[in-house]
Design a protein around this motif. Structure first.
Motif, PDB file in Angstrom:
ATOM      1  N   ARG A 279      64.217   0.148  23.492  1.00  5.79           N
ATOM      2  CA  ARG A 279      62.789   0.233  23.230  1.00  5.79           C
ATOM      3  C   ARG A 279      62.344   1.667  23.419  1.00  5.79           C
ATOM      4  O   ARG A 279      62.399   2.193  24.525  1.00  5.79           O
ATOM      5  N   PRO A 280      61.891   2.357  22.388  1.00  9.33           N
ATOM      6  CA  PRO A 280      61.530   3.750  22.544  1.00  9.33           C
ATOM      7  C   PRO A 280      60.360   3.962  23.474  1.00  9.33           C
ATOM      8  O   PRO A 280      60.201   5.027  24.021  1.00  9.33           O
ATOM      9  N   MET A 281      59.511   2.979  23.671  1.00 11.45           N
ATOM     10  CA  MET A 281      58.424   3.144  24.626  1.00 11.45           C
ATOM     11  C   MET A 281      57.834   1.786  24.954  1.00 11.45           C
ATOM     12  O   MET A 281      57.960   0.828  24.210  1.00 11.45           O
ATOM     13  N   PHE A 282      57.188   1.733  26.126  1.00 13.47           N
ATOM     14  CA  PHE A 282      56.420   0.561  26.497  1.00 13.47           C
ATOM     15  C   PHE A 282      54.955   0.954  26.489  1.00 13.47           C
ATOM     16  O   PHE A 282      54.600   2.042  26.908  1.00 13.47           O
ATOM     17  N   LEU A 283      54.115   0.063  26.043  1.00 14.21           N
ATOM     18  CA  LEU A 283      52.688   0.333  26.015  1.00 14.21           C
ATOM     19  C   LEU A 283      51.983  -0.571  26.999  1.00 14.21           C
ATOM     20  O   LEU A 283      52.343  -1.728  27.173  1.00 14.21           O
ATOM     21  N   SER A 284      50.968  -0.041  27.639  1.00 13.03           N
ATOM     22  CA  SER A 284      50.158  -0.861  28.518  1.00 13.03           C
ATOM     23  C   SER A 284      49.223  -1.704  27.673  1.00 13.03           C
ATOM     24  O   SER A 284      49.170  -1.587  26.456  1.00 13.03           O
ATOM     25  N   THR A 285      48.428  -2.547  28.337  1.00 13.09           N
ATOM     26  CA  THR A 285      47.553  -3.440  27.594  1.00 13.09           C
ATOM     27  C   THR A 285      46.503  -2.673  26.809  1.00 13.09           C
ATOM     28  O   THR A 285      45.994  -3.170  25.816  1.00 13.09           O
ATOM     29  N   ASN A 286      46.151  -1.473  27.234  1.00 15.07           N
ATOM     30  CA  ASN A 286      45.152  -0.715  26.487  1.00 15.07           C
ATOM     31  C   ASN A 286      45.791   0.262  25.511  1.00 15.07           C
ATOM     32  O   ASN A 286      45.116   1.109  24.934  1.00 15.07           O
ATOM     33  N   GLY A 287      47.104   0.137  25.308  1.00 18.44           N
ATOM     34  CA  GLY A 287      47.766   0.920  24.276  1.00 18.44           C
ATOM     35  C   GLY A 287      48.186   2.307  24.692  1.00 18.44           C
ATOM     36  O   GLY A 287      48.763   3.045  23.898  1.00 18.44           O
ATOM     37  N   ASP A 288      47.895   2.704  25.917  1.00 15.80           N
ATOM     38  CA  ASP A 288      48.289   4.045  26.357  1.00 15.80           C
ATOM     39  C   ASP A 288      49.779   4.078  26.686  1.00 15.80           C
ATOM     40  O   ASP A 288      50.347   3.126  27.202  1.00 15.80           O
ATOM     41  N   LEU A 289      50.386   5.205  26.416  1.00 11.43           N
ATOM     42  CA  LEU A 289      51.777   5.390  26.806  1.00 11.43           C
ATOM     43  C   LEU A 289      51.820   5.656  28.308  1.00 11.43           C
ATOM     44  O   LEU A 289      51.254   6.609  28.807  1.00 11.43           O
ATOM     45  N   MET A 290      52.513   4.791  29.044  1.00 13.01           N
ATOM     46  CA  MET A 290      52.501   4.884  30.501  1.00 13.01           C
ATOM     47  C   MET A 290      53.566   5.857  30.999  1.00 13.01           C
ATOM     48  O   MET A 290      54.507   6.219  30.293  1.00 13.01           O
ATOM     49  N   GLU A 291      53.389   6.245  32.249  1.00  7.56           N
ATOM     50  CA  GLU A 291      54.329   7.167  32.883  1.00  7.56           C
ATOM     51  C   GLU A 291      55.725   6.557  32.927  1.00  7.56           C
ATOM     52  O   GLU A 291      55.888   5.345  32.891  1.00  7.56           O
ATOM     53  N   HIS A 292      56.729   7.411  33.048  1.00 11.64           N
ATOM     54  CA  HIS A 292      58.089   6.903  32.928  1.00 11.64           C
ATOM     55  C   HIS A 292      59.007   7.391  34.041  1.00 11.64           C
ATOM     56  O   HIS A 292      58.825   8.452  34.600  1.00 11.64           O
ATOM     57  N   LEU A 293      59.977   6.563  34.314  1.00 15.97           N
ATOM     58  CA  LEU A 293      61.037   6.928  35.247  1.00 15.97           C
ATOM     59  C   LEU A 293      62.412   6.877  34.599  1.00 15.97           C
ATOM     60  O   LEU A 293      63.360   7.453  35.116  1.00 15.97           O
ATOM     61  N   VAL A 294      62.532   6.160  33.506  1.00 18.85           N
ATOM     62  CA  VAL A 294      63.827   6.047  32.826  1.00 18.85           C
ATOM     63  C   VAL A 294      63.656   6.497  31.375  1.00 18.85           C
ATOM     64  O   VAL A 294      63.454   5.677  30.487  1.00 18.85           O
ATOM     65  N   PRO A 295      63.737   7.800  31.117  1.00 17.22           N
ATOM     66  CA  PRO A 295      63.494   8.303  29.765  1.00 17.22           C
ATOM     67  C   PRO A 295      64.719   8.289  28.863  1.00 17.22           C
ATOM     68  O   PRO A 295      64.625   8.687  27.708  1.00 17.22           O
ATOM     69  N   HIS A 296      65.861   7.864  29.391  1.00 14.32           N
ATOM     70  CA  HIS A 296      67.108   7.978  28.643  1.00 14.32           C
ATOM     71  C   HIS A 296      68.056   6.885  29.126  1.00 14.32           C
ATOM     72  O   HIS A 296      68.129   6.605  30.323  1.00 14.32           O
ATOM     73  N   PRO A 297      68.799   6.232  28.238  1.00 11.93           N
ATOM     74  CA  PRO A 297      69.607   5.073  28.629  1.00 11.93           C
ATOM     75  C   PRO A 297      70.772   5.391  29.551  1.00 11.93           C
ATOM     76  O   PRO A 297      71.360   4.487  30.130  1.00 11.93           O
ATOM     77  N   GLU A 298      71.121   6.658  29.686  1.00 10.55           N
ATOM     78  CA  GLU A 298      72.243   7.006  30.548  1.00 10.55           C
ATOM     79  C   GLU A 298      71.798   7.346  31.969  1.00 10.55           C
ATOM     80  O   GLU A 298      72.622   7.586  32.839  1.00 10.55           O
ATOM     81  N   PHE A 299      70.494   7.330  32.199  1.00 13.32           N
ATOM     82  CA  PHE A 299      69.955   7.673  33.512  1.00 13.32           C
ATOM     83  C   PHE A 299      69.083   6.512  33.996  1.00 13.32           C
ATOM     84  O   PHE A 299      67.881   6.482  33.741  1.00 13.32           O
ATOM     85  N   LYS A 300      69.688   5.573  34.695  1.00 16.49           N
ATOM     86  CA  LYS A 300      68.969   4.363  35.105  1.00 16.49           C
ATOM     87  C   LYS A 300      68.928   4.171  36.614  1.00 16.49           C
ATOM     88  O   LYS A 300      68.367   3.187  37.092  1.00 16.49           O
ATOM     89  N   MET A 301      69.523   5.071  37.386  1.00 11.83           N
ATOM     90  CA  MET A 301      69.637   4.863  38.827  1.00 11.83           C
ATOM     91  C   MET A 301      68.432   5.451  39.556  1.00 11.83           C
ATOM     92  O   MET A 301      68.188   6.659  39.503  1.00 11.83           O
TER      93      MET A 301
END
Length: 483
Positions: A279-301
């Protein structure tokens, strides 16, 4: 939005109980340190996320309990009911009379397929009781057989069945001295499979939690319940309601999506992709792009640090300022300190424009800790006066992410637990590279001599399965080391 918690194995069920008990006690604590309106909003938000209410008015945890032996589940159900504050629901647990014998392959290849339908039906029933599902929080260990093997299997099935819902696995990293002779095999198999099916791995190391109990909580005879209470405190400090940066007056309804988002791949990176992010991004209920901690599939820890954390006796004689708490928390981040005790104040970020000093590979002694993304969560009095500018320093982060994209902060004036002021840090950084590299190395040494391999192959695994796990995790180590 609601979170369904899946408690797996002895470890997962014991921690799960402490987490729900901590969340409930905190949300119903009348501390008098914030307004009645603020407290009521906080309590309502916590209830929506983690509890539902039956006709008799007793809050029921949104959880499914799974183990292959009945003892721990029976104890967990009984303790919750006897508390009189909350309970687990009827028909939300699954257990058998035969465990997994600390064998990952038995949990994954035998118990998983055999009991898949029953377990997934229980989870579906709990999901259907949510008005809106945020995602799944899966609590498990890596060392044993049920939590690790069956946990990896169930996580994969959750991904297959609920692909649009976020899945975070809270993983207990085993003691380095060893709990189970094959724990390193179980660990690499668990991590490699979760890397393919989970959105984020929130990792706690038993050795670190043990040190917190001894040095910060002043506990002399440390029990598993002491460890679990420290873990529950850290998890509660992350998951209890807060205001996001874009919402200073309303509690964020979706803690999982708000904190873990994939905004797309970096423009230039020297890491090798395992797979495209689902999923390239998750959207909140108001459609804003929320802050992120996992921007890449190889960095999940993800790692968690919490400050302050101390015994009630010490707390009674302590006072805290936001400047002091954040100074310590930032230094813990950059020096790879996992608790306040033993912070190395000599470590400094690299000067702008110069190559970072001490950013060595995973095989060298670590110094400065480079981050991919950080989330700071502040709770307590005068929280809006706290200055988090030190965490926005570009020198803290990898070069292919802007600090504005890599750092976020959540705040609430409502204190957490017994602390007038407290701060938590959820970090995606090089913090866990060294322990991961050590586990992979120990497992490889055993594998190269064919030690205990037969215990896994007799349940359908092949040596290629081990090699696939080594390959994936060695790539993860290399990718984090190159930040």
């Amino acid at each position: 939005m609601s979170i369904v918690t899946v408690q797996l194995g002895q470890c997962g069920n014991q921690i799960g109980f402490e987490v729900f008990d901590t969340l409930f006690r905190d949300s119903h604590c009348s501390q008098g340190l914030c307004s009645k309106r603020e407290n009521e909003a906080y309590q309502a938000s916590c209830k929506e996320r983690f509890f539902r209410e039956e006709e008799n008015g007793v809050p029921v945890a949104r959880a499914v309990l799974i183990d292959m032996e009945p003892k721990v589940i029976n104890q967990t159900l009984s303790k919750a009911a006897q508390s009189g504050r909350w309970k687990y629901g009827q028909h939300t647990s699954f257990c058998q009379k035969q465990g997994s014998g600390n064998n990952w392959a038995y949990g994954y290849s035998v118990h998983g397929p055999k009991h898949e339908e029953s377990i997934m039906n229980l989870i579906q029933t709990e999901v259907e009781k949510c008005d809106s599902l945020s995602g799944f929080f899966i609590i498990m260990s890596m060392a044993g057989g049920t939590g690790s093997g069956l946990g990896a299997f169930i996580t994969q099935k959750l991904q297959d069945q609920y692909s649009s819902s976020l899945k975070m696995n809270q993983i207990i990293w085993p003691y380095g001295t060893g709990e189970v002779i094959v724990q390193n095999y179980n660990s690499i198999l668990t991590l490699s499979h979760l890397y393919r099916s989970s959105d984020a791995l929130l990792i706690h190391e038993n050795d670190v939690v043990h040190k917190i109990c001894a040095k910060r909580m002043n506990i002399k005879q440390i029990s598993f319940r002491d460890l679990n209470r420290v873990l529950a405190h850290q998890l509660g400090s992350v998951f209890q309601p807060t205001h996001s940066e874009d919402s200073s007056f309303h509690y964020c309804r979706n803690p999982l999506v708000s904190g873990i988002v994939g905004p797309g791949l970096p423009h230039a990176t020297n890491v090798c992709l395992v797979a495209l992010y689902r999923r390239p991004m998750f959207l909140s209920t108001n459609g804003d792009l929320m802050e992120h901690l996992v921007p890449h599939p190889e960095f999940k820890m993800l790692g968690v640090r919490n400050i302050p954390q101390m015994s009630a006796e010490s707390l009674a004689y302590s006072t805290f300022t936001w400047a002091g708490l954040l100074k310590h928390l930032r230094q813990m981040l950059i020096s790879r300190a996992k608790m306040e005790e033993g912070i190395d104040w000599q470590v400094r970020p690299p000067l702008s424009g110069l190559p970072p000093i001490g950013k060595a590979s995973a095989h060298k002694e670590p110094h400065f800790n480079t981050s991919l993304a950080n989330l700071v969560i502040l709770r307590g009095r005068e929280v809006h006066s706290a200055d988090v500018g030190g965490f926005r320093d570009a020198a803290l982060y990898t070069s292919w992410l802007e600090p504005a994209d890599a750092f976020s902060v959540w705040k609430t004036p409502r204190p957490f637990d017994k602390y007038e002021k407290s701060a938590a840090l959820v970090s995606n950084s090089q913090l866990l590279v060294k322990p991961l590299d050590m586990v992979v190395g120990k497992a490889w040494n055993m594998f190269s001599s064919k030690a205990y391999i037969h215990q896994y192959t007799k349940f359908g695994m092949e040596e290629e399965d081990f090699l696939d796990s080594f390959t994936l995790l060695e790539q993860v180590v290399a990718s984090y080391g190159s930040l």
